[in-house]
Design a protein around this motif. Structure first.
Motif, PDB file in Angstrom:
ATOM      1  N   PRO A   1      17.517  34.361  87.059  1.00 52.44           N
ATOM      2  CA  PRO A   1      16.655  33.999  88.193  1.00 52.44           C
ATOM      3  C   PRO A   1      17.290  34.413  89.520  1.00 52.44           C
ATOM      4  CG  PRO A   1      17.867  32.090  87.431  1.00 52.44           C
ATOM      5  CD  PRO A   1      18.223  33.214  86.494  1.00 52.44           C
ATOM      6  N   PRO A   2      16.532  34.379  90.604  1.00 51.19           N
ATOM      7  CA  PRO A   2      17.110  34.681  91.918  1.00 51.19           C
ATOM      8  C   PRO A   2      18.274  33.759  92.238  1.00 51.19           C
ATOM      9  CG  PRO A   2      14.708  34.625  92.030  1.00 51.19           C
ATOM     10  CD  PRO A   2      15.095  34.113  90.670  1.00 51.19           C
ATOM     11  N   ARG A   3      19.144  34.254  93.119  1.00 51.33           N
ATOM     12  CA  ARG A   3      20.345  33.488  93.461  1.00 51.33           C
ATOM     13  C   ARG A   3      19.954  32.123  94.037  1.00 51.33           C
ATOM     14  NH1 ARG A   3      24.769  36.594  96.889  1.00 51.33           N
ATOM     15  NH2 ARG A   3      24.620  37.805  94.938  1.00 51.33           N
ATOM     16  N   GLY A   4      20.625  31.110  93.481  1.00 55.43           N
ATOM     17  CA  GLY A   4      20.387  29.761  93.956  1.00 55.43           C
ATOM     18  C   GLY A   4      19.172  29.088  93.361  1.00 55.43           C
ATOM     19  N   LYS A   5      18.513  29.730  92.376  1.00 59.32           N
ATOM     20  CA  LYS A   5      17.291  29.179  91.795  1.00 59.32           C
ATOM     21  C   LYS A   5      17.505  28.590  90.406  1.00 59.32           C
ATOM     22  CE  LYS A   5      14.641  30.329  95.224  1.00 59.32           C
ATOM     23  NZ  LYS A   5      13.978  29.309  96.064  1.00 59.32           N
ATOM     24  N   GLY A   6      18.720  28.390  90.010  1.00 62.17           N
ATOM     25  CA  GLY A   6      18.949  27.798  88.696  1.00 62.17           C
ATOM     26  C   GLY A   6      19.820  28.668  87.815  1.00 62.17           C
ATOM     27  N   GLN A   7      20.054  28.197  86.598  1.00 63.51           N
ATOM     28  CA  GLN A   7      20.916  28.894  85.663  1.00 63.51           C
ATOM     29  C   GLN A   7      20.106  29.838  84.772  1.00 63.51           C
ATOM     30  OE1 GLN A   7      22.997  25.886  83.491  1.00 63.51           O
ATOM     31  NE2 GLN A   7      24.351  25.369  85.194  1.00 63.51           N
ATOM     32  N   VAL A   8      20.837  30.739  84.144  1.00 63.38           N
ATOM     33  CA  VAL A   8      20.208  31.696  83.237  1.00 63.38           C
ATOM     34  C   VAL A   8      19.800  30.979  81.953  1.00 63.38           C
ATOM     35  CG1 VAL A   8      20.545  33.796  81.899  1.00 63.38           C
ATOM     36  CG2 VAL A   8      21.571  33.586  84.161  1.00 63.38           C
ATOM     37  N   ARG A   9      18.570  31.211  81.499  1.00 65.10           N
ATOM     38  CA  ARG A   9      18.131  30.689  80.195  1.00 65.10           C
ATOM     39  C   ARG A   9      18.081  31.851  79.218  1.00 65.10           C
ATOM     40  NH1 ARG A   9      13.872  29.982  76.929  1.00 65.10           N
ATOM     41  NH2 ARG A   9      12.426  31.131  78.262  1.00 65.10           N
ATOM     42  N   ARG A  10      18.942  31.822  78.244  1.00 63.95           N
ATOM     43  CA  ARG A  10      19.040  32.922  77.292  1.00 63.95           C
ATOM     44  C   ARG A  10      17.835  32.940  76.353  1.00 63.95           C
ATOM     45  NH1 ARG A  10      23.994  35.285  77.210  1.00 63.95           N
ATOM     46  NH2 ARG A  10      25.680  34.194  78.283  1.00 63.95           N
ATOM     47  N   ASN A  11      17.533  34.150  75.881  1.00 68.62           N
ATOM     48  CA  ASN A  11      16.461  34.302  74.905  1.00 68.62           C
ATOM     49  C   ASN A  11      16.894  33.657  73.586  1.00 68.62           C
ATOM     50  OD1 ASN A  11      14.271  35.219  73.410  1.00 68.62           O
ATOM     51  ND2 ASN A  11      15.343  37.095  72.858  1.00 68.62           N
ATOM     52  N   THR A  12      16.097  32.740  73.091  1.00 66.08           N
ATOM     53  CA  THR A  12      16.469  32.039  71.857  1.00 66.08           C
ATOM     54  C   THR A  12      15.483  32.248  70.730  1.00 66.08           C
ATOM     55  OG1 THR A  12      15.307  30.019  72.505  1.00 66.08           O
ATOM     56  CG2 THR A  12      17.612  30.234  73.189  1.00 66.08           C
ATOM     57  N   LEU A  13      14.283  32.710  70.999  1.00 65.04           N
ATOM     58  CA  LEU A  13      13.260  32.819  69.967  1.00 65.04           C
ATOM     59  C   LEU A  13      13.576  33.985  69.034  1.00 65.04           C
ATOM     60  CD1 LEU A  13      10.597  31.774  68.833  1.00 65.04           C
ATOM     61  CD2 LEU A  13       9.413  33.393  70.334  1.00 65.04           C
ATOM     62  N   ARG A  14      13.619  33.678  67.749  1.00 60.35           N
ATOM     63  CA  ARG A  14      13.861  34.704  66.725  1.00 60.35           C
ATOM     64  C   ARG A  14      12.744  34.618  65.695  1.00 60.35           C
ATOM     65  NH1 ARG A  14      18.491  32.214  67.845  1.00 60.35           N
ATOM     66  NH2 ARG A  14      18.277  30.821  66.059  1.00 60.35           N
ATOM     67  N   VAL A  15      12.269  35.765  65.275  1.00 54.94           N
ATOM     68  CA  VAL A  15      11.167  35.846  64.314  1.00 54.94           C
ATOM     69  C   VAL A  15      11.577  36.759  63.176  1.00 54.94           C
ATOM     70  CG1 VAL A  15       8.810  36.646  63.929  1.00 54.94           C
ATOM     71  CG2 VAL A  15       9.372  35.394  66.015  1.00 54.94           C
ATOM     72  N   ARG A  16      11.296  36.312  61.966  1.00 51.99           N
ATOM     73  CA  ARG A  16      11.528  37.141  60.782  1.00 51.99           C
ATOM     74  C   ARG A  16      10.305  37.037  59.883  1.00 51.99           C
ATOM     75  NH1 ARG A  16      17.250  38.602  58.457  1.00 51.99           N
ATOM     76  NH2 ARG A  16      16.640  40.129  56.898  1.00 51.99           N
ATOM     77  N   VAL A  17       9.740  38.165  59.572  1.00 50.39           N
ATOM     78  CA  VAL A  17       8.522  38.218  58.777  1.00 50.39           C
ATOM     79  C   VAL A  17       8.875  38.550  57.332  1.00 50.39           C
ATOM     80  CG1 VAL A  17       6.256  39.314  58.553  1.00 50.39           C
ATOM     81  CG2 VAL A  17       7.240  38.935  60.817  1.00 50.39           C
ATOM     82  N   ASP A  18       8.054  38.047  56.414  1.00 49.48           N
ATOM     83  CA  ASP A  18       8.223  38.286  54.979  1.00 49.48           C
ATOM     84  C   ASP A  18       9.504  37.667  54.436  1.00 49.48           C
ATOM     85  OD1 ASP A  18       5.828  39.713  54.549  1.00 49.48           O
ATOM     86  OD2 ASP A  18       6.732  41.517  55.382  1.00 49.48           O
ATOM     87  N   VAL A  19       9.757  36.418  54.801  1.00 46.77           N
ATOM     88  CA  VAL A  19      10.859  35.685  54.174  1.00 46.77           C
ATOM     89  C   VAL A  19      10.443  35.358  52.739  1.00 46.77           C
ATOM     90  CG1 VAL A  19      11.738  34.755  56.328  1.00 46.77           C
ATOM     91  CG2 VAL A  19       9.988  33.503  55.093  1.00 46.77           C
ATOM     92  N   PRO A  20      11.390  35.338  51.788  1.00 45.73           N
ATOM     93  CA  PRO A  20      11.012  35.220  50.381  1.00 45.73           C
ATOM     94  C   PRO A  20      10.620  33.818  49.928  1.00 45.73           C
ATOM     95  CG  PRO A  20      13.392  35.413  50.585  1.00 45.73           C
ATOM     96  CD  PRO A  20      12.831  35.595  51.962  1.00 45.73           C
ATOM     97  N   ASP A  21      10.938  32.765  50.712  1.00 41.52           N
ATOM     98  CA  ASP A  21      10.609  31.418  50.247  1.00 41.52           C
ATOM     99  C   ASP A  21      10.156  30.562  51.423  1.00 41.52           C
ATOM    100  OD1 ASP A  21      12.936  30.530  51.596  1.00 41.52           O
ATOM    101  OD2 ASP A  21      14.156  31.034  49.859  1.00 41.52           O
ATOM    102  N   LEU A  22       9.933  29.288  51.154  1.00 40.62           N
ATOM    103  CA  LEU A  22       9.412  28.373  52.164  1.00 40.62           C
ATOM    104  C   LEU A  22      10.459  27.372  52.621  1.00 40.62           C
ATOM    105  CD1 LEU A  22       5.871  27.600  50.690  1.00 40.62           C
ATOM    106  CD2 LEU A  22       6.478  29.222  52.473  1.00 40.62           C
ATOM    107  N   GLU A  23      11.704  27.748  52.619  1.00 40.08           N
ATOM    108  CA  GLU A  23      12.768  26.803  52.974  1.00 40.08           C
ATOM    109  C   GLU A  23      12.808  26.608  54.484  1.00 40.08           C
ATOM    110  OE1 GLU A  23      17.617  26.279  52.506  1.00 40.08           O
ATOM    111  OE2 GLU A  23      16.594  28.017  51.686  1.00 40.08           O
ATOM    112  N   LEU A  24      12.659  25.369  54.910  1.00 39.93           N
ATOM    113  CA  LEU A  24      12.784  25.029  56.330  1.00 39.93           C
ATOM    114  C   LEU A  24      14.222  24.638  56.664  1.00 39.93           C
ATOM    115  CD1 LEU A  24       9.548  23.019  57.156  1.00 39.93           C
ATOM    116  CD2 LEU A  24      10.355  25.035  58.335  1.00 39.93           C
TER     117      LEU A  24
END
Length: 657
Positions: A634-657
């Motif tokens: 963000p612009p200087r003095g407007k807060g801290q950096v929020r890192r990208n955290t969203l990860r997506v993986r398609v066609d996982v072999p099972d339904l394990e949460l």
């Protein structure tokens, strides 16, 4: 006046940069900056120079918006072909991933010396195949009626490989499956087209290469393997760019080899987890091969001793054709159980002992176990509570009889160990590994050679002298003339694993081991009953896959549906799921499972039909890009950096949460 423009795919892991950027081509680079070459370009947002691939050239009218110029042309060799880029783009879009991530797997790093040697060498010529070799290939393929016509029609087919070893002219033994795939590749090469054979590991690759040796010119066989040295791998990649057809043999990344006039892609044992790519976006070699065949044509062959539910689903919908052999051949499987008077916990019943003793008079005997080591699991001798390390709570194991237990996580020795539940200081072995099994069988068969084959003791081949070969699943060596008997232990323990596909996996492990037996030799499956045991005993693996599909369909489990996994900060996951509902409103009410909070954030699963796959992947990819962009500084003095955290993986072999 028009100006030349380069459209460049930047080599960056940032999802928001997964598109083509326009750069002006300076006059001095006009001749070198051709589609497919590596270039260096400035990245204005980062203030630095990055590498990328010039995908295509365009023109821009003078007076338009100013464009940054290409900094340099790294190499004049066009390593990214138009067909490969189309494939990579299609694969990335289907998996909600970045094309740059797949290109890192497909194209090796540039090695200057190897490139100079290739540029200075003569252009490879089309290999010549002797008529006797062509006849040999046709004879091997004649065992499958309609296979020759299907190959010439660029069909998608699945084959059940013959389960026995064969003797090569040089004297070594390989699996009959390797000769079958070699015959397919030779027949394709004889018609002037390139064949790509994808196998799980180096053992399988070596068998294919041995089947091709002496039948195909050495220069026509190209090894494409991540285990090669960097110069050798890059040199092999450059060879596949030549006009002359060849046979490419390698692991999962070989499916992207940029062969000209592709005539065949063959996948061996697609159920092996080594064919699943662990790196983002995690595309299985089977899925990449299906997309490549759809884009470029050529025949597509899935072969194995078993049939995965993924391939069986394709057969059921008519996308892949099942070609049965003219003569059905199976292993001689015996379901061994304890007899009257024997303890129910007996690990090796008397019938299996008798079969092993009789077979040892004629040659080697294979004993398959579930785990390596001596005693992989220790428990308290009094209360049966798992023995854990006092420092890290990791499981303890024993390296041998009378040895001090050792932690499998931190490696510390557990001196003066005491149970946290009952304060006992005694442990007992809860399971037997390959080394302990070898000790037990060595005492039961005194004077007999005992060979251990596992990850710590790799063995590729054994001779035809009597020996007990104790091997872990997947590590079984090839025996000269085949094993005179095969004993499959720990089957009940294997089936207890918490895995949706454990039945498929066990059937594949046991079938591959049974295929190493000599024709007519007994294969004893110990202590297992039920559908998996019946499928092995009757050698009807495709029927088992069909039954599995029928059971999973009402439960909406893969592969009857596709499954995508989302993980990251709870806010990011919730936003992505909300957008997905808006973009694909016809998703079922129970399509989304979760989100569930954990130590590393939230996780959710999305189940969707294949017909909605493109829209779901597009929505999820858009959410990943949006999350990455919102996480910029963000612009200087407007807060801290929020890192990208969203990860997506398609066609996982099972339904394990």
């Amino acid at each position: 006046m028009s100006l030349p423009v380069a459209r460049v795919l930047i080599d960056s892991p940032l999802p928001q940069l997964d598109r083509l950027f326009d750069y002006a081509i300076p006059r001095e680079f006009d001749a070198l900056a051709q589609p497919g070459v590596r270039v260096k370009v400035p990245l204005r947002s980062a203030g630095r120079v990055v590498e990328g691939f010039l995908v295509e050239r365009a023109v821009a009218e003078e007076g338009g918006r100013p464009l940054s110029e290409i900094e340099d042309v790294v190499s004049s060799v066009p390593v990214l072909t138009p067909d490969l880029y189309r494939l990579v783009r299609r694969v990335a879009d289907r998996a909600a991933g970045s094309a740059a991530d797949i290109l890192r797997l497909a194209i090796p790093k540039r090695m200057v010396r190897a490139e100079k040697v290739w540029l200075a060498s003569e252009t490879p010529e089309a290999p010549r195949i002797d008529e006797t070799v062509r006849q040999w290939a046709r004879m091997r393929l004649s065992g499958f009626p309609g296979l020759d016509e299907a190959m010439r029609a660029d069909a998608r087919i699945t084959l059940d490989a013959p389960p026995h070893p064969v003797r090569l002219p040089a004297g070594d033994d390989i699996g009959a499956w390797a000769e079958l795939l070699a015959a397919l590749a030779i027949d394709t090469l004889a018609r002037g087209r390139t064949a790509v054979v994808v196998v799980p590991d180096h053992r399988d690759r070596a068998q294919i290469e041995e089947a091709l040796a002496g039948r195909v010119p050495l220069a026509a066989v190209v090894r494409h393997d991540a285990a090669q040295s960097s110069p050798a791998r890059y040199a092999a990649y450059l060879r596949t760019l030549a006009e002359a057809p060849c046979i490419v043999v390698g692991n999962r990344s070989a499916v992207y080899a940029p062969a000209r006039d592709l005539g065949l892609v063959a996948i061996w044992d697609d159920g092996d987890p080594l064919l699943g790519e662990p790196l983002s976006p995690g595309v299985h070699a089977r899925d990449a091969a299906l997309l490549r065949q759809e884009l470029e044509g050529g025949a597509l062959v899935f072969a194995g001793h078993t049939r995965t539910t993924d391939v069986e689903r394709l057969v059921a919908v008519g996308w892949v054709r099942d070609l049965p052999a003219r003569r059905r051949v199976g292993a001689r499987v015996v379901l061994s159980a304890t007899r009257e008077g024997e303890s129910r916990g007996t690990r090796v019943p008397s019938t299996a002992y008798a079969a092993a003793r009789e077979a040892l008079a004629h040659g080697p005997v294979l004993v398959q176990v579930s785990r390596p080591g001596y005693a992989p699991v220790l428990v308290c001798a009094e209360c049966r509570h798992p023995a854990r390390c006092r420092h890290c709570a990791g499981p303890l194991h024993a390296r041998g009889p009378g040895t001090v237990p050792v932690c499998t996580w931190c490696g510390r020795s557990a001196h003066a160990w005491r149970c946290s539940e009952c304060d006992s200081d005694r442990v007992r072995m809860a399971s037997s590994g390959s080394e302990r099994t070898a000790d037990e069988l060595g005492r039961a068969f005194p004077g007999t050679r005992v060979i251990v084959a596992d990850g710590d003791h790799p063995v590729l081949r054994v001779d035809d002298r009597p020996a007990l070969v104790v091997a872990t699943r997947g590590g079984e060596p090839i025996a000269r003339g085949g094993y005179r008997a095969v004993i499959l232990l720990d089957g009940d323990r294997m089936l207890m694993a918490d895995d949706l596909r454990i039945g498929e996996s066990c059937l594949r492990w046991w079938s591959n081991a049974a295929a190493l037996a000599a024709p007519g030799a007994p294969v004893h499956l110990v202590g297992v009953t039920g559908a998996v045991a019946r499928a092995l005993a009757t050698w009807t693996q495709p029927a088992y896959a069909r039954a599995e599909l029928a059971d999973r369909l009402p439960l909406r489990m893969p592969p009857t549906v596709r499954v995508a996994a989302l993980s990251g900060a709870r806010r990011s996951v919730d936003t992505a799921l909300r957008k997905l509902r808006e973009d694909v409103p016809e998703l079922d009410a129970d399509a989304i499972l979760g989100p569930v909070d954990g130590e590393d954030g939230a996780r959710a699963l999305v189940r969707f039909d294949y017909a909605r796959g493109a829209r779901v992947a597009e929505s999820l990819r858009a959410s990943v890009v949006s999350d990455a962009v919102s996480g910029r500084r963000p612009p200087r003095g407007k807060g801290q950096v929020r890192r990208n955290t969203l990860r997506v993986r398609v066609d996982v072999p099972d339904l394990e949460l």
